[in-house]
Write a protein that holds these residues in place. Structure first.
Motif, mmCIF file in Angstrom:
data_model
loop_
_atom_site.group_PDB
_atom_site.id
_atom_site.type_symbol
_atom_site.label_atom_id
_atom_site.label_comp_id
_atom_site.label_asym_id
_atom_site.label_seq_id
_atom_site.Cartn_x
_atom_site.Cartn_y
_atom_site.Cartn_z
ATOM 1 N N PRO A 44 1.131 -1.168 0.182
ATOM 2 C CA PRO A 44 -0.285 0.092 -0.043
ATOM 3 C C PRO A 44 0.863 1.221 0.166
ATOM 4 O O PRO A 44 2.290 0.948 0.119
ATOM 5 N N VAL A 45 0.299 2.371 -0.752
ATOM 6 C CA VAL A 45 0.717 3.391 -0.357
ATOM 7 C C VAL A 45 0.297 4.483 0.529
ATOM 8 O O VAL A 45 -0.518 5.157 0.148
ATOM 9 N N VAL A 46 1.048 4.638 1.087
ATOM 10 C CA VAL A 46 0.074 6.556 2.607
ATOM 11 C C VAL A 46 0.223 7.386 2.510
ATOM 12 O O VAL A 46 2.343 7.609 2.094
ATOM 13 N N GLU A 47 0.111 8.713 2.121
ATOM 14 C CA GLU A 47 0.487 9.935 2.737
ATOM 15 C C GLU A 47 0.362 9.684 3.594
ATOM 16 O O GLU A 47 -1.001 10.069 4.746
ATOM 17 N N THR A 48 1.425 10.835 4.171
ATOM 18 C CA THR A 48 1.493 11.291 5.465
ATOM 19 C C THR A 48 2.019 12.254 5.522
ATOM 20 O O THR A 48 2.594 13.305 4.480
ATOM 21 N N VAL A 49 1.525 13.440 6.787
ATOM 22 C CA VAL A 49 2.897 14.470 7.020
ATOM 23 C C VAL A 49 3.074 14.157 8.073
ATOM 24 O O VAL A 49 1.845 14.537 9.061
ATOM 25 N N GLY A 50 3.880 13.783 9.107
ATOM 26 C CA GLY A 50 4.385 13.124 9.789
ATOM 27 C C GLY A 50 4.413 14.394 10.383
ATOM 28 O O GLY A 50 4.340 14.363 12.024
ATOM 29 N N THR A 51 4.828 15.441 10.839
ATOM 30 C CA THR A 51 5.198 17.246 11.297
ATOM 31 C C THR A 51 3.377 17.382 11.844
ATOM 32 O O THR A 51 3.732 17.822 13.012
ATOM 33 N N ARG A 52 2.472 16.943 11.176
ATOM 34 C CA ARG A 52 1.220 17.268 11.625
ATOM 35 C C ARG A 52 0.146 16.411 11.700
ATOM 36 O O ARG A 52 -0.671 16.319 12.428
ATOM 37 N N GLU A 53 0.931 14.929 11.473
ATOM 38 C CA GLU A 53 -0.121 13.366 12.353
ATOM 39 C C GLU A 53 -0.849 13.343 11.167
ATOM 40 O O GLU A 53 -1.762 12.630 11.928
ATOM 41 N N LYS A 54 -0.722 13.684 10.397
ATOM 42 C CA LYS A 54 -1.886 12.904 8.991
ATOM 43 C C LYS A 54 -0.763 12.036 8.718
ATOM 44 O O LYS A 54 -0.594 12.087 8.259
ATOM 45 N N GLY A 55 -2.476 11.055 8.137
ATOM 46 C CA GLY A 55 -1.902 9.588 7.741
ATOM 47 C C GLY A 55 -1.427 8.499 8.720
ATOM 48 O O GLY A 55 -1.067 8.327 8.108
ATOM 49 N N ILE A 56 -1.228 9.038 10.148
ATOM 50 C CA ILE A 56 -0.576 8.162 10.134
ATOM 51 C C ILE A 56 -1.168 6.893 10.906
ATOM 52 O O ILE A 56 -0.721 5.936 11.360
ATOM 53 N N GLY A 57 -2.451 7.203 11.377
ATOM 54 C CA GLY A 57 -2.621 6.136 11.470
ATOM 55 C C GLY A 57 -3.645 5.283 10.343
ATOM 56 O O GLY A 57 -3.111 4.225 10.506
ATOM 57 N N GLU A 58 -3.463 5.377 9.308
ATOM 58 C CA GLU A 58 -3.314 5.020 8.480
ATOM 59 C C GLU A 58 -2.084 4.119 7.922
ATOM 60 O O GLU A 58 -2.060 2.690 7.916
ATOM 61 N N LEU A 59 -1.250 5.200 8.048
ATOM 62 C CA LEU A 59 0.410 4.416 8.384
ATOM 63 C C LEU A 59 -0.094 2.973 9.768
ATOM 64 O O LEU A 59 0.718 1.643 8.449
ATOM 65 N N HIS A 60 -0.606 3.421 10.482
ATOM 66 C CA HIS A 60 -0.451 2.195 11.797
ATOM 67 C C HIS A 60 -0.519 0.910 11.025
ATOM 68 O O HIS A 60 -0.379 0.312 10.899
ATOM 69 N N GLU A 61 -2.141 1.372 10.148
ATOM 70 C CA GLU A 61 -2.657 0.251 10.074
ATOM 71 C C GLU A 61 -2.739 -0.434 9.094
ATOM 72 O O GLU A 61 -2.506 -1.845 8.612
ATOM 73 N N ALA A 62 -1.829 0.170 8.065
ATOM 74 C CA ALA A 62 -0.861 -0.854 6.461
ATOM 75 C C ALA A 62 0.169 -1.993 7.427
ATOM 76 O O ALA A 62 0.204 -2.657 6.987
ATOM 77 N N ILE A 63 0.453 -0.891 7.697
ATOM 78 C CA ILE A 63 1.913 -2.118 9.096
ATOM 79 C C ILE A 63 0.883 -3.166 9.970
ATOM 80 O O ILE A 63 1.325 -4.155 9.139
ATOM 81 N N GLU A 64 0.384 -3.277 10.437
ATOM 82 C CA GLU A 64 -0.816 -3.829 10.864
ATOM 83 C C GLU A 64 -1.322 -5.271 9.752
ATOM 84 O O GLU A 64 -1.375 -6.449 10.174
ATOM 85 N N ARG A 65 -1.763 -4.279 8.546
ATOM 86 C CA ARG A 65 -2.030 -5.531 7.546
ATOM 87 C C ARG A 65 -1.190 -6.161 7.345
ATOM 88 O O ARG A 65 -1.844 -7.482 7.542
ATOM 89 N N HIS A 66 -0.423 -5.655 7.088
ATOM 90 C CA HIS A 66 1.312 -6.628 6.171
ATOM 91 C C HIS A 66 0.971 -7.808 7.642
ATOM 92 O O HIS A 66 1.252 -8.903 7.281
ATOM 93 N N ARG A 67 1.356 -6.984 8.618
ATOM 94 C CA ARG A 67 1.345 -8.658 9.657
ATOM 95 C C ARG A 67 -0.053 -9.080 9.891
ATOM 96 O O ARG A 67 0.980 -10.426 9.881
#
Ligand code: GTP
Ligand code: MG
Lengths: 316, 138
Positions: free
Chosen positions: A219-242
C-alpha cells in the motif's frame, strides 16, 4: 559483573539493558556471550524497518507511529542508525531530535553509529534489536541511515519494511531504483503537504501494481509526519501486513530466511577475519601480488591461488 | 579494546537556540567521538532517559537560560539515583564564577564558558574517559 547485569536485565532495569547493548556493540567474545545467553528469549517482538532517503521524515514517522502503539499499550523499542564520519570515526546521532514526544518509559530509543558498515543498517543494529526483544519490547523499529542508494539488507532484519519517500525525492517515480521498489512492503509518501504529493503517490501506486508479483500489493500511504496526518493509516497498513504475514506460514518462512541470512553474515565475517588475519596467508599474498606485478600471473589466477587452502570440495 | 567515546549533548531549558550545543557536537564528532544529540527543550527527566538508554560516557548540557543552578544539580541527582553516579556531567554556558564553584561541589565535573576553545573540551572529555575506564577496569 555480566551475571549481575543479566539479573537486573530480567528484572527490567533500563540501565542493565543499555550496558548489555554496549557490550554487544563492542563485539568480540564478550558481546557474543551476551547474544548467546539472550538468544532463547529473542523472537517475540514485531520488527518494523524504516528506510528512505536522508531527511525524508523517517524519525518523525517512527515517533508518530510509536505513539499509536503506546496508545494500544504496546511497549516500543527503537534502533536508529546514523552514519559515522569515514574520516574521524566520530558521528552525530541526531534521530532523537525528532523522537521527543514518544519518549516516555515505554519507548526505549538507542542510537547507533554505522562504524564503517556499508549498508544502511549494520549487523550490530539487529543485535541491539535482539537485546530489546529479549528485554520484552513488543514493537521494535529499525531506522536505517538516510540512504542515497539501496538498502536490501533491511528485508531480513524486519518483518515489515516501510520505505519513506517524499514528493520531491527523485523527481518522478520512474527514476526510483528498482531495488527500492522491491524492498518495500509499505510505502509512505511523507511531506504530503508539499505540491505534487497526490500525483506522486498515484504514480507510485500504478507502478507497484504493474510490478506486483506476490499476493501482497504494497500500500502507499500519504502522511504529514509533522502534523500527525496519515499516521493512523500508516499504523493500519503496517498491521495489515503483519496480519498477512501471520497467514499461510509466511512469518515462519521469513524467520527462516532471516536466520539463514544472519548465520551466513556472521560466518562470512568470521571467515574473512580468520583468513586475512592468518600470517601464512598474508605472506603468501605478498608473494602472489609480486608475481602479478611482474606480469607472471593475472589477478584472477592469483586470487584463485590464494584461496586454495579453502578448496573444500570446490570441484563439486 | 578501543571503542569510540559516547557523549550526550543536550540543551535543556526554554530558550530557543542551540548554536552552542551544535558547535560542541560538531567539534566532538570531528575528534572521533560519537555524539548523541537530543536537540532543544529537554527536561531533566528526558536527559536522564537518554543517558540511560544510550549508555553514554559523558553528559554535556549547554545552558543559556540562567537556570543552571537548578538544572545541572537536578540532572546530577537524577543520574546518581539511577546508577549513573560514575558518569561525568559537564556544562557549558554563561555561568558566574561563584556558581561554578558551587556546581562543582554539587558534583558537576566541569563548566565551559562561552569563549572556550572546543579543543579544550575535547581533551577534557578524553581525559575523563580514560580516567573512568581505568577506574572501571580496576
Ligand atoms: N513539510 C514537512 N516536513 C516534514 C514532514 N515530516 C518530517 N518533516 C521534517 O523533515 C525533516 C527531517 O525529518 P526526520 O524525521 O529527521 O527525517 P529522517 O528521514 O529521519 O532523516 P535522517 O535520519 O537524517 O535520514 C525535519 O525537519 C522534519 O521536521 C512532513 O510531513 N512535512
Ligand atoms: Mg532520522
Amino acid at each position: 559483573m555480566t551475571q549481575d547485569y543479566f539479573d537486573r536485565f530480567f528484572a527490567g532495569e533500563t540501565l542493565a539493558a543499555s550496558r548489555l547493548m554496549s557490550i554487544v556493540e563492542a563485539g568480540g567474545k564478550a558481546g557474543e556471550a551476551v547474544l548467546n545467553r539472550l538468544f532463547p528469549e529473542v523472537g517475540r517482538a514485531y520488527r518494523i524497518g524504516v528506510t528512505g532517503f536522508t531527511g525524508a521524515g523517517k524519525s518523525t514517522l517512527v515517533d508518530a507511529v510509536s505513539r499509536r502503539y503506546r496508545d494500544a499499550e504496546k511497549s516500543v523499542g527503537v534502533i536508529a542508525e546514523d552514519p559515522s564520519s569515514p574520516f574521524t570515526g566520530g558521528a552525530i546521532l541526531g534521530d532523537r531530535v525528532r523522537m521527543q514526544q514518544a519518549s516516555d518509559d515505554g519507548v526505549f530509543i538507542r542510537s547507533i553509529a554505522s562504524r564503517g558498515s556499508e549498508t544502511g543498517l549494520s549487523a550490530c543494529a539487529t543485535q541491539l534489536a535482539d537485546v530489546l526483544d529479549a528485554f520484552g519490547r513488543d514493537i521494535i523499529f529499525l531506522e536505517t541511515i538516510g540512504i542515497g542508494q539501496l538498502e536490501y539488507r533491511i528485508r531480513h532484519m524486519a518483518h515489515t519494511t516501510c520505505v519513506v519517500l517524499t514528493p520531491d525525492a527523485g523527481d518522478d517515480v520512474q527514476s526510483l531504483k528498482s531495488g527500492l521498489m522491491e524492498v518495500g512492503e509499505v510505502f509512505v509518501v511523507n511531506k504530503a503537504d508539499r505540491e505534487n504529493a497526490r500525483r506522486y503517490a498515484d504514480d507510485l501506486r500504478s507502478m507497484l501494481e504493474l510490478r506486483q508479483n506476490a499476493d501482497w500489493l504494497p500500500p502507499v500511504v500519504e502522511t504529514v509526519g509533522t502534523r500527525e496526518k496519515g499516521i493512523g493509516e500508516l499504523h493500519e497498513a503496517i498491521e495489515r501486513h503483519r496480519e498477512y504475514l501471520s497467514q499461510d506460514g509466511r512469518l515462519e518462512e521469513k524467520r527462516v530466511e532471516s536466520l539463514r541470512d544472519r548465520v551466513t553474515l556472521v560466518a562470512d565475517e568470521r571467515l574473512r577475519e580468520l583468513f586475512w588475519g592468518n600470517d601464512t596467508i598474508r605472506k603468501k599474498l605478498d608473494s602472489i601480488v609480486a608475481s602479478v606485478v611482474a606480469g607472471k600471473k593475472s589477478p584472477y589466477e592469483a586470487a584463485r591461488e590464494i584461496l586454495e587452502p579453502l578448496a573444500i570440495n570446490s570441484r563439486k | 579494546m578501543k571503542r569510540p567515546i559516547k557523549v550526550l549533548v543536550a540543551k535543556p531549558g526554554l530558550d530557543g537556540h542551540d548554536r552552542g550545543a551544535k558547535i560542541v557536537a560538531n567539534a566532538l564528532r570531528d575528534a572521533g567521538i560519537e555524539v548523541i544529540y537530543t536537540g532543544l527543550h529537554q527536561t531533566p527527566e528526558m536527559i536522564l532517559d537518554a543517558a540511560l538508554q544510550e549508555d553514554v560516557d559523558v553528559v554535556s548540557l549547554s545552558i543559556l537560560s540562567g537556570a543552571h543552578m537548578t538544572l545541572l544539580p537536578r540532572v546530577r541527582d537524577l543520574m546518581d539515583e539511577k546508577g549513573l553516579d560514575d558518569v561525568p556531567l559537564v556544562g557549558g554556558g554563561i555561568i558566574p564564577e561563584g556558581d561554578v564553584k558551587k556546581l562543582k561541589k554539587m558534583g558537576v565535573s566541569e563548566i565551559f564558558g562561552p569563549g572556550t576553545d572546543t579543543r579544550d573540551i575535547v581533551s577534557y572529555i578524553n581525559e575523563l574517559f580514560e580516567h573512568r575506564s581505568k577506574k572501571r577496569a580496576g
